[in-house]
Motif scaffolding. Sequence first.
Motif, PDB file in Angstrom:
ATOM      1  N   PHE A 164     -32.753 -16.653 -15.296  1.00 60.14           N
ATOM      2  CA  PHE A 164     -33.557 -17.118 -16.427  1.00 60.14           C
ATOM      3  C   PHE A 164     -33.229 -16.260 -17.643  1.00 60.14           C
ATOM      4  N   ASP A 165     -33.676 -16.683 -18.816  1.00 64.44           N
ATOM      5  CA  ASP A 165     -33.420 -15.921 -20.039  1.00 64.44           C
ATOM      6  C   ASP A 165     -34.232 -14.638 -20.016  1.00 64.44           C
ATOM      7  N   GLY A 166     -33.533 -13.526 -20.159  1.00 64.45           N
ATOM      8  CA  GLY A 166     -34.192 -12.228 -20.155  1.00 64.45           C
ATOM      9  C   GLY A 166     -33.385 -11.234 -20.973  1.00 64.45           C
TER      10      GLY A 166
ATOM     11  N   LYS B 290     -28.759 -13.847 -19.308  1.00 67.02           N
ATOM     12  CA  LYS B 290     -29.341 -14.531 -18.152  1.00 67.02           C
ATOM     13  C   LYS B 290     -29.526 -13.486 -17.069  1.00 67.02           C
ATOM     14  N   VAL B 291     -30.753 -13.321 -16.574  1.00 67.84           N
ATOM     15  CA  VAL B 291     -31.045 -12.285 -15.589  1.00 67.84           C
ATOM     16  C   VAL B 291     -31.587 -12.908 -14.305  1.00 67.84           C
ATOM     17  N   PHE B 292     -31.530 -12.146 -13.232  1.00 67.65           N
ATOM     18  CA  PHE B 292     -32.015 -12.606 -11.940  1.00 67.65           C
ATOM     19  C   PHE B 292     -33.524 -12.461 -11.848  1.00 67.65           C
ATOM     20  N   TYR B 293     -34.155 -13.364 -11.088  1.00 64.82           N
ATOM     21  CA  TYR B 293     -35.578 -13.273 -10.844  1.00 64.82           C
ATOM     22  C   TYR B 293     -35.853 -12.045  -9.985  1.00 64.82           C
ATOM     23  N   PRO B 294     -36.936 -11.302 -10.272  1.00 68.69           N
ATOM     24  CA  PRO B 294     -37.297 -10.181  -9.408  1.00 68.69           C
ATOM     25  C   PRO B 294     -37.636 -10.688  -8.016  1.00 68.69           C
ATOM     26  N   VAL B 295     -37.167 -10.020  -7.002  1.00 66.49           N
ATOM     27  CA  VAL B 295     -37.349 -10.466  -5.614  1.00 66.49           C
ATOM     28  C   VAL B 295     -38.811 -10.510  -5.220  1.00 66.49           C
TER      29      VAL B 295
END
Length: 153
Positions: A66-68, A144-149
Amino acid sequence: MKYLLLILTFFLFPFEIFSQSETFKLEDSGIVSAEKKPTDGTVTVTQDPRLRQIVKRHIEVNNNKFDGWRVQIYFGSGQRAMAAAQNAKKKFLIRYGNKNGAYIVYDSPFFKVRVGDFRTKAEAMFFQTQIKKTFPQSWVIPDKVFYPVEDIE
């Protein structure tokens, strides 16, 4: 795609969406510390348990990104840029560990090393101040960054 998912949500789960609920504690999210002060208030968020399923589906559709914001700690080009990028990443991982994530990006002809998966610019700027002594040329960039687990489950 976002609008389609939203429309499908209301057609598949019409008004009964609000009838079931799940309690969420902000302390469990990792966003704030679990320490409570006498002056702290209490916020209760009530949500349908199926909302987590919808969020998981949204993550799958968007390739887990997502955009981060991230902090860029290296930027270079030339014959030795790839080795320098790998060294910068290695230096970061040795010093700060892998909990924030470190990524080498090749955007021809530049090699970049970006660290962190932050939702807000403020989080990224705070992290940048923490690593500023080791990486004085670092700066905050949108990515674009990864969702926190911990938030997916």
